[in-house]
Scaffold this motif. Sequence first.
Motif, mmCIF file in Angstrom:
data_model
loop_
_atom_site.group_PDB
_atom_site.id
_atom_site.type_symbol
_atom_site.label_atom_id
_atom_site.label_comp_id
_atom_site.label_asym_id
_atom_site.label_seq_id
_atom_site.Cartn_x
_atom_site.Cartn_y
_atom_site.Cartn_z
ATOM 1 N N VAL A 241 61.886 47.566 60.847
ATOM 2 C CA VAL A 241 61.839 48.465 59.689
ATOM 3 C C VAL A 241 63.165 48.369 58.943
ATOM 4 O O VAL A 241 64.233 48.546 59.539
ATOM 5 C CB VAL A 241 61.584 49.925 60.115
ATOM 6 N N ALA A 242 63.097 48.055 57.652
ATOM 7 C CA ALA A 242 64.279 48.102 56.789
ATOM 8 C C ALA A 242 64.324 49.479 56.156
ATOM 9 O O ALA A 242 63.471 49.820 55.336
ATOM 10 C CB ALA A 242 64.212 47.011 55.722
ATOM 11 N N ALA A 243 65.282 50.295 56.579
ATOM 12 C CA ALA A 243 65.278 51.718 56.214
ATOM 13 C C ALA A 243 66.516 52.084 55.400
ATOM 14 O O ALA A 243 67.640 51.663 55.719
ATOM 15 C CB ALA A 243 65.215 52.583 57.470
ATOM 16 N N ASP A 244 66.303 52.888 54.372
ATOM 17 C CA ASP A 244 67.393 53.480 53.600
ATOM 18 C C ASP A 244 68.074 54.516 54.497
ATOM 19 O O ASP A 244 67.469 55.521 54.878
ATOM 20 C CB ASP A 244 66.820 54.146 52.349
ATOM 21 N N ILE A 245 69.328 54.272 54.838
ATOM 22 C CA ILE A 245 69.977 55.094 55.860
ATOM 23 C C ILE A 245 70.153 56.543 55.412
ATOM 24 O O ILE A 245 70.076 57.467 56.233
ATOM 25 C CB ILE A 245 71.318 54.478 56.296
ATOM 26 N N LEU A 246 70.359 56.780 54.113
ATOM 27 C CA LEU A 246 70.507 58.156 53.658
ATOM 28 C C LEU A 246 69.170 58.896 53.717
ATOM 29 O O LEU A 246 69.117 60.086 54.042
ATOM 30 C CB LEU A 246 71.084 58.195 52.243
ATOM 31 N N SER A 247 68.075 58.190 53.462
ATOM 32 C CA SER A 247 66.761 58.829 53.550
ATOM 33 C C SER A 247 66.449 59.259 54.977
ATOM 34 O O SER A 247 65.666 60.187 55.195
ATOM 35 C CB SER A 247 65.669 57.885 53.036
ATOM 36 N N LEU A 248 67.065 58.583 55.960
ATOM 37 C CA LEU A 248 66.799 58.929 57.362
ATOM 38 C C LEU A 248 67.369 60.296 57.739
ATOM 39 O O LEU A 248 67.046 60.825 58.803
ATOM 40 C CB LEU A 248 67.356 57.846 58.295
ATOM 41 N N VAL A 249 68.185 60.871 56.880
ATOM 42 C CA VAL A 249 68.615 62.262 57.083
ATOM 43 C C VAL A 249 67.414 63.193 56.936
ATOM 44 O O VAL A 249 67.325 64.232 57.602
ATOM 45 C CB VAL A 249 69.731 62.619 56.078
ATOM 46 N N LYS A 250 66.443 62.819 56.086
ATOM 47 C CA LYS A 250 65.260 63.648 55.832
ATOM 48 C C LYS A 250 63.988 63.086 56.464
ATOM 49 O O LYS A 250 63.052 63.825 56.752
ATOM 50 C CB LYS A 250 65.030 63.803 54.322
ATOM 51 N N LEU A 251 63.945 61.757 56.656
ATOM 52 C CA LEU A 251 62.778 61.112 57.258
ATOM 53 C C LEU A 251 62.988 60.935 58.752
ATOM 54 O O LEU A 251 64.105 60.649 59.194
ATOM 55 C CB LEU A 251 62.541 59.742 56.626
ATOM 56 N N ASP A 260 60.827 48.361 66.882
ATOM 57 C CA ASP A 260 61.627 47.511 67.768
ATOM 58 C C ASP A 260 63.008 47.220 67.208
ATOM 59 O O ASP A 260 63.959 47.028 67.953
ATOM 60 C CB ASP A 260 60.891 46.195 68.022
ATOM 61 N N VAL A 261 63.097 47.158 65.889
ATOM 62 C CA VAL A 261 64.376 46.918 65.210
ATOM 63 C C VAL A 261 64.396 47.752 63.931
ATOM 64 O O VAL A 261 63.370 47.875 63.260
ATOM 65 C CB VAL A 261 64.566 45.436 64.819
ATOM 66 N N VAL A 262 65.553 48.310 63.614
ATOM 67 C CA VAL A 262 65.741 48.989 62.327
ATOM 68 C C VAL A 262 67.003 48.402 61.693
ATOM 69 O O VAL A 262 68.047 48.317 62.338
ATOM 70 C CB VAL A 262 65.882 50.516 62.485
ATOM 71 N N VAL A 263 66.860 47.974 60.431
ATOM 72 C CA VAL A 263 67.991 47.386 59.718
ATOM 73 C C VAL A 263 68.139 48.044 58.357
ATOM 74 O O VAL A 263 67.248 48.753 57.893
ATOM 75 C CB VAL A 263 67.805 45.860 59.532
ATOM 76 N N GLY A 264 69.261 47.783 57.724
ATOM 77 C CA GLY A 264 69.484 48.316 56.382
ATOM 78 C C GLY A 264 70.922 48.127 55.978
ATOM 79 O O GLY A 264 71.682 47.414 56.624
ATOM 80 N N THR A 265 71.300 48.799 54.910
ATOM 81 C CA THR A 265 72.682 48.765 54.447
ATOM 82 C C THR A 265 73.272 50.159 54.505
ATOM 83 O O THR A 265 72.548 51.144 54.346
ATOM 84 C CB THR A 265 72.768 48.225 53.007
ATOM 85 N N THR A 266 74.591 50.227 54.729
ATOM 86 C CA THR A 266 75.279 51.524 54.700
ATOM 87 C C THR A 266 76.055 51.699 53.402
ATOM 88 O O THR A 266 76.951 52.529 53.315
ATOM 89 C CB THR A 266 76.229 51.672 55.901
ATOM 90 N N GLN A 267 75.692 50.923 52.381
ATOM 91 C CA GLN A 267 76.387 51.003 51.094
ATOM 92 C C GLN A 267 76.358 52.418 50.521
ATOM 93 O O GLN A 267 77.321 52.859 49.898
ATOM 94 C CB GLN A 267 75.748 50.008 50.108
ATOM 95 N N ARG A 268 75.261 53.151 50.788
ATOM 96 C CA ARG A 268 75.142 54.509 50.235
ATOM 97 C C ARG A 268 76.165 55.475 50.808
ATOM 98 O O ARG A 268 76.369 56.562 50.262
ATOM 99 C CB ARG A 268 73.737 55.063 50.513
ATOM 100 N N PHE A 269 76.802 55.083 51.898
ATOM 101 C CA PHE A 269 77.779 55.974 52.516
ATOM 102 C C PHE A 269 79.170 55.706 51.936
ATOM 103 O O PHE A 269 80.109 55.325 52.628
ATOM 104 C CB PHE A 269 77.759 55.813 54.035
#
Length: 949
Positions: A241-251, A260-269
Motif C-alpha cells: 500500500v502506498a499511503a499518504d502518511i499524513l492521512s494515516l493520522v485519520k485513516l 504486507d508492505v506500506v510505502v510512501g513519502t514523508t515530504q508532508r512532514f
Amino acid sequence: MNTHSFALRHIGPREDDQKLMLDAIGVDSLEQLIYETIPDDIRLKEDLDLDAAMGEFDYSSHINELSKLNKIYKTYIGLGYHPTILPAVIQRNILENPGWYTAYTPYQAEIAQGRLEALLNFQTMVIDLTGMEIANASLLDESTAAAEAMSMLFAVRDRSQKKNKVNKFFVSDLVLPQTIDLLETRAKPIGIELIIGNEAEYNLSNEYFGALLQYPGKNGQITDIKSFIEKANAENIKVAVAADILSLVKLEAPGKFGADVVVGTTQRFGIPMGYGGPHAAYFATKEAYKRDVPGRIIGVTKDVNNNRALRMALQTREQHIKRDKATSNICTAQVLLAVMAGMYAVYHGPKGLTFIADNIKNSASTLVNALEKLELEQVNSHYFDTIQIKADAVKTKYEAEKREVNFHYPDTNTVTISINETTSISDLNEIIEIFESVTENTTDRIETISTNTTIPKHLKRQSEFLTAEVFNTYHSETEIMRYIKTLERKDLALNHSMISLGSCTMKLNAAAEMLPLSSTNWGSIHPFVPVNQPIGYKLVLNALENQLTEITGFAATSLQPNSGAQGEFAGLMVIKAYHESRGDHHRNICLIPSSAHGTNPASAVMAGMKVVVTKSTEEGNIDVDDLREKAELHKDNLSALMVTYPSTHGVYESAIKDITKIIHDNGGQVYMDGANMNAQVGLTNPGNIGADVCHLNLHKTFAIPHGGGGPGVGPICVAEQLVPFLPGNPIIKTGGHQSISAISAAPYGSALACLISYGYIKMLGYRGLKKATEIAILNANYIKERLKDHYPTLYSGEKGRAAHEMIIDCRDFKAKGIEVVDIAKRLMDYGFHAPTVSFPVAGTMMIEPTESESKAEMDRFCDAMISIRKEIDEANKDDHNNPLKNAPHTMAMVTSDEWTLPYSREKAAFPLDYVKDTKFWPSVRRVDDAFGDRNLICSCAPIEDYMDS
C-alpha cells in the motif's frame, strides 16, 4: 590574498603549505606530481569550456536573482507533493546546521548515536502510523519505494509460486502516474508482468504474487483497501500500500488490515517541495521480511558495558555482501530529510499532527460545501484532502493561473484540488472566486471551517500512534532546540574534524552553496507545475547539465537519478535501450571487475543483465588478458563493462584505453562508475578514456553534503549514441526522444539539492575545478608519504603515486591481535572518524583526505595514525587489555571512581596533546552488533523490554 576567491576558501592547503608537502613527497612542483600520477595519454589537452570563477558575494546575488524568476503560485496539485510548513527551529538547527548536514553514514555507531536516535524516531513514527512491525531508515522517494516493495514481494514468493513462475503484479489504476511509470522501468528487466486495473472490479487469481494500492487514490478517493487486502490474502497474494502518511493520522493503518508492505513519502512532514526533492520515502513491512528489506534499518543493541546503544542493523551495505544475488542496489537513504521529518513529528506530537490533519480534512469538506452551492459536482464519495470537481478544465486552468493558482487537470472535464497544511480560509475563498468565474455563479464566502465526516466509518483510525515519550515531550521551541543539540553533540561531523573516507569524498560543503536551499523561491515549487513557472530552476538545471556534460566529455546529461545507485541502474538501462534499438535484445552480459563496488553487480542484475566477474592483478589493476578473454568469449551477447576510474584501489590504470577498446571491439558499451570523479575533473574525463556513460555522485565530487547518509544525487552523462534514451517522466517531458521510462519520481530528481553543485562549479570556475583535483591528489600523496614507514600502501601507480585516495594494509597487525576495526575505534579517542574499513580489501583502510583539508588537519590525522601504530607495537596478542581493544573510551568510563586498566586515563582519552583542546567524547562504548541482529528492535522500545532475551 584575494578575499573574493572561492577556491582560496574551498581548498585547504595554503601556497606555502603546498610547497612543504611537495618537498615531503619528493617532487619539484604540482605539475610533476600530476605527471607522475596520471597517464599522459588520457590527460586533457585543453581547459574545460566553463565560465571563470564567480566570487561568493556575486554568486549569492546571482542565485537570488535567478530564484526571483520562479513564479510562486498557490499550488493544489497533489500527486504526492504538497506545500508544507517547515518549523523554523528545525530549519535553523538541522537543515542549516553543518553538525547535521556534514555527517557521514553511521557506520561507526559509537560516534553517531545522535543521528541514529533521530532515525530510530523516524522508524518509530513510520511503524506507528502504518501499523507495521518494522521500518527502514528511509528510501529515496515514494515511487522508488513502491518499486522496491514490488521487487521484495517478488523475491519472497513462496516455493509453489516460484516453481510455477508466478510473475504478475496487480497495480491499481489509482496509483500515482509517476509510480506506475517507474514500476514499468523496474518490472520488465527482472521478469515481472504489470497488470493495471480497477481494484474494485478486478478478480485476482493464483497467477499473481502481489498487488499495489494507493491510499487515498491519486484522485483523492478513499477506496476499501480493507476488503481488497482480505480477498488478496485469501488467494496468497501479498499487498503493498502506498499511503499518504499524513492521512494515516485519520485513516486506519494499512497494517491493521493485513498489508504486507506500506510505502510512501514523508515530504508532508515539513519538507519543502523543492521542485521534486530531496524527500525521505518510508518503507514498512512485516518482521518476517527483515532480511529482505531494502536500504538500512536502525536497531537497538547494547555496548560492552550493557548500556543501550544504536547501530545500523542487518542491511548494512548488504548489497556489498550479496553482490549479484542482491534484490536491491540501494546503499544510501535520505537521512537528513528523515531526521527533519521525524523531528517534525517529535515537535508536533500526536495531538499536533491530529490538529493539522483535522484542519486539512475539514478545510477540504468546507470547500466542497461551498463549491456545491455553485452547482458543481464533487465526485469523491470519501476523501481526506483531495477533491474531484466536474468542471471545464480549460476554462478553470485559465482562471486559476490568472490568479496564480495551480490545480491538477486529469481530463478536460475534471479538476482535482489537494488541500494542504498551508491552506487558509482566505485561500479557500480565492478558490471559490475562481470557480465563480468559471460557472458565472456566486456564493457566500467561507468564514469558519466546519467539521464534516469524509472518511468511511470502517476505515477511520482507531489505533493509537506516537505514544513513545519522545513524541510527547518536546513541544516548546526551547525543549526541541535543546533536544536537537543533545543529539548533535553525540555525532562527529566535518565541523569537528576531517573524515578521510576513501571513495566517499567528504569535502567541504560551503555555506555559500547551502544557503539558497532555505529560500522559499526555490523550496515552494511543485515538480509538476506548468513548465512556464519554474524559470529559475530551468536555467540552473540546464546550466548544471551543460556543466556536467562538459566536465565528463560527453554529449548530454540527465539529472533525474536521485542517488548513486539509481545512477548506476539508469546508466545500464540506457545501454540496454540502445542495444534493443539496434535489434540486439540478446545482449545481456555485463563484465564487472572483482574490485568493483557491490552496488555494481546488484545494479546489473536489476537491469536484467548476467554478471561475469573479471580478475584483478596483484597490483590491483584489471587483468587485461582475463578481460579480453571474457569479452571475446561473450562477444555475441556482451552488453557492458562496469569500471571505476581511477580504480577502487586508488590507481589510474594506464591500460584504461585498451580496456575500453576491447569492450567496443566486442560490441559492448562502457559504463564508468563516477565514485572517483574527484580525481578526474579538469585533468581527464570519462569521454577521454573511452567510456560511453558514467554516473556522478554529486554528494561526493560536487559538494552536496552527505547529511548522515543522504541526500544523494546520481545524474548520468552519456555519449552521443545514448542521448535518445535518457530517462523521461510521464507528466513533465524530459529525456531523449526514445526515452526509457522513469528512474525517479520527479522529472529532475532532487532538484533542490542540484543548486549546491551548480554553485560549487560556478564559484570554482574552470581553473578552480582543476586546482581542486590537483590538490586532492597532492593531499593523498602527502598522507601516503607521512605514513609510509608505519603503514604500507597496498597499491600504487606505475611511478609509485596514489590517485586521490590510497589503501593502507593493516592485515599484518593480526599477529599482535589487532584487527582493522580496532584501529577504527581507537581513532575515535583521537577525535577522528575512521577511513573506509575493509573495502575493497578486507583488513585494510582506504584514506581520502579531499582537497578541502589543510596541512595542519592532515598532520593531526597522521600523528594520530602514527601514535596508534606505536600502540599496536606495544600490544600483546595474548592480552586484549590494551587501548585499541578497549576503544573507544567514554567520558563516563574515564571519570569513574574505579580505573583498573593497565594504562593511564590520559593515554586512554588524551593520547596526544592536540586532543585536549577539542576533545570529542564517544557517547557509548563499542557496540555489540551480534546482539542487535539476534534481537532486532527498530523502534523506541526501552532496552529493558528485551535485555533478558
